[in-house]
Design a protein around this motif. Sequence first.
Motif, PDB file in Angstrom:
ATOM      1  N   ARG A 132       0.936  -1.287  -0.048  1.00 19.63           N
ATOM      2  CA  ARG A 132      -0.155   0.044  -0.108  1.00 19.63           C
ATOM      3  C   ARG A 132       0.892   1.138   0.001  1.00 19.63           C
ATOM      4  O   ARG A 132       1.392   1.667   1.055  1.00 19.63           O
ATOM      5  CB  ARG A 132      -0.741   0.027   1.291  1.00 19.63           C
ATOM      6  N   ASP A 210     -12.981  -9.150  -0.644  1.00 19.11           N
ATOM      7  CA  ASP A 210     -14.073  -8.481   0.036  1.00 19.11           C
ATOM      8  C   ASP A 210     -15.409  -8.487  -0.789  1.00 19.11           C
ATOM      9  O   ASP A 210     -16.517  -8.604  -0.289  1.00 19.11           O
ATOM     10  CB  ASP A 210     -13.920  -7.172   0.572  1.00 19.11           C
ATOM     11  N   GLY A 253     -13.777  -8.487   5.509  1.00 14.06           N
ATOM     12  CA  GLY A 253     -14.573  -8.138   4.564  1.00 14.06           C
ATOM     13  C   GLY A 253     -14.741  -6.536   4.467  1.00 14.06           C
ATOM     14  O   GLY A 253     -15.359  -5.969   3.713  1.00 14.06           O
ATOM     15  N   GLU A 309     -16.248  -7.898  10.245  1.00 17.79           N
ATOM     16  CA  GLU A 309     -15.281  -7.140  10.806  1.00 17.79           C
ATOM     17  C   GLU A 309     -15.788  -5.530  10.919  1.00 17.79           C
ATOM     18  O   GLU A 309     -15.471  -4.984  11.669  1.00 17.79           O
ATOM     19  CB  GLU A 309     -14.081  -7.361  10.425  1.00 17.79           C
ATOM     20  N   HIS A 343      -5.853 -13.756   8.601  1.00 23.59           N
ATOM     21  CA  HIS A 343      -5.427 -13.678   7.482  1.00 23.59           C
ATOM     22  C   HIS A 343      -5.655 -15.043   7.003  1.00 23.59           C
ATOM     23  O   HIS A 343      -5.196 -15.578   5.697  1.00 23.59           O
ATOM     24  CB  HIS A 343      -4.158 -13.274   7.299  1.00 23.59           C
ATOM     25  N   ARG A 346      -7.445 -15.192   3.831  1.00 21.53           N
ATOM     26  CA  ARG A 346      -6.652 -14.587   2.696  1.00 21.53           C
ATOM     27  C   ARG A 346      -5.614 -15.288   1.827  1.00 21.53           C
ATOM     28  O   ARG A 346      -5.642 -15.379   0.590  1.00 21.53           O
ATOM     29  CB  ARG A 346      -6.353 -13.054   2.783  1.00 21.53           C
TER      30      ARG A 346
HETATM   31  O1  F6P Z   1      -9.316  -5.710   1.789  1.00 17.89           O
HETATM   32  C1  F6P Z   1      -8.994  -6.971   2.153  1.00 17.89           C
HETATM   33  C2  F6P Z   1      -8.748  -7.364   3.554  1.00 17.89           C
HETATM   34  O2  F6P Z   1      -8.336  -8.453   3.770  1.00 17.89           O
HETATM   35  C3  F6P Z   1     -10.067  -6.874   4.409  1.00 17.89           C
HETATM   36  O3  F6P Z   1     -10.837  -7.658   4.488  1.00 17.89           O
HETATM   37  C4  F6P Z   1      -9.106  -6.540   5.782  1.00 17.89           C
HETATM   38  O4  F6P Z   1     -10.158  -5.512   6.493  1.00 17.89           O
HETATM   39  C5  F6P Z   1      -7.895  -5.811   5.346  1.00 17.89           C
HETATM   40  O5  F6P Z   1      -7.691  -6.372   4.188  1.00 17.89           O
HETATM   41  C6  F6P Z   1      -6.932  -6.279   6.174  1.00 17.89           C
HETATM   42  O6  F6P Z   1      -5.707  -5.717   5.891  1.00 17.89           O
HETATM   43  P1  F6P Z   1      -4.176  -5.879   6.386  1.00 17.89           P
HETATM   44  O7  F6P Z   1      -3.762  -7.076   5.664  1.00 17.89           O
HETATM   45  O8  F6P Z   1      -3.490  -4.772   6.162  1.00 17.89           O
HETATM   46  O9  F6P Z   1      -4.283  -6.160   7.978  1.00 17.89           O
END
Ligand code: F6P
Length: 425
Positions: A132, A210, A253, A309, A343, A346
């Motif tokens: 980011r 999301d 999400g 969340e 995570h 993800r």
């Molecule tokens: O946008 C994807 C996401 O996984 C969201 O669901 C979550 O709020 C955020 O990213 C978490 O981000 P990070 O990996 O920076 O903690």
Amino acid sequence: MKIAVLTSGGDSAGMNAVVRSVVKTGILKGCEMFVVREGYEGLVRGNADGQRVDPVAIHNLEHIIHKPSLIQSDPDKNLLHNLRFGDGDLLKDGTSEWVGGRTLKGRYIVRVGWDDVRGWFAEGGTLIGTARSKAFRTPEGRTAAAHNLIKEGIHALVICGGDGSLTGADIFRSEWPQLVTDLHSQGKITDEQREAHTHLRIVGLVGSIDNDMCMTDMTIGAPTALHRICEAIDNINSTAYSHSRAFVVEVMGRDCGWLALNAGIAGGADFIFIPERPPKKLPWEDEMCAEIHRHREVGKRKTIVIVAEGAHDAELNPIRAEYVKEVLTERLGLDTRVTTLGHTQRGGRPCAGDRILPTLQGVEAVEALLESTPETPSYMIGVHENKIIRAPLMEAVALTKAVGQAVRDKDFDKAMELRGAEFGE
Ligand code: F6P
């Protein structure tokens, strides 16, 4: 044409399949393909001048890593190189610099070949890295990014990321003519470079677990994340049943309840909290407890509550999993635990849907770039009713933001209406 592809924002399953599809489609259409490492941050950093990768040295390094016995028994490193890669290897002529992504220190915009992305459809996360980037949000950062692209002769960018990342891409494109003029007047690019780079072609693919983007039915990574959550709830269900316990499961999400809602349906949850449709009655604790009590009365041995969340009540006060646990324990006497999936949702291997969708969308993305003119809008590649579509990127972003605004205005009906209005339905 030289095309670069990057991944940006939070990683999602299927991003590698996007890169693979874009790279292979580009090569088939006669383009030179590049990946940008570490998202927009890599664009800002670019390539350290004069630093080139020595493919032979890297191949030898690979052998040392994978086959130490070979390197001892045969000191001829080039022979080892041929053993692994064969004579006709694409990489040997220096057209590719990727070579497993190693030893690329100081180089962020990297030429890739067909073989570099082999098998990437099955890999989780993003192999080219993501970030980011704060620097890209500044005008100086975007000027550096434009300069780096021009130095590499790149005319087109494919961006796979969430709405923030795609908005950044459109801003970059709209600023492009001014950035080129500035770089030229500062003497950083030549007359020829200015002439060759009057227009930046961009296209976006939505990579996000999301599923929060309007004008597409599905974002890349959402099906895999949903599948992960379902598996976790299945596991929780059996232990919850055994002890007759309640579990409060917090899922990701961001501001979108898609994962929570669908996981709740697929996993047989008793109560689900999502941001777009908070419990109508206040105090919501009464509503939740009445519902769960009723389920217990008809003989249910376990209770599952899913909390997105971003969940909140009708007054926008956040609903926290720990607080839900307290309510269930104190008011219903349930032995309650909280599980935050984090995570684990993800990462990991993409499911079939997150291989097929990115592959089809990657092909469309390259076609959209090849057809792009200064007059055509920036496109987002989406999917609607099982068809791959092109949607005007900024319209999709504006609609997505309007849904968020309606929620912040506590106008939940409007939020749902806007969601349904995305395809003029
Ligand atoms: O946008 C994807 C996401 O996984 C969201 O669901 C979550 O709020 C955020 O990213 C978490 O981000 P990070 O990996 O920076 O903690």
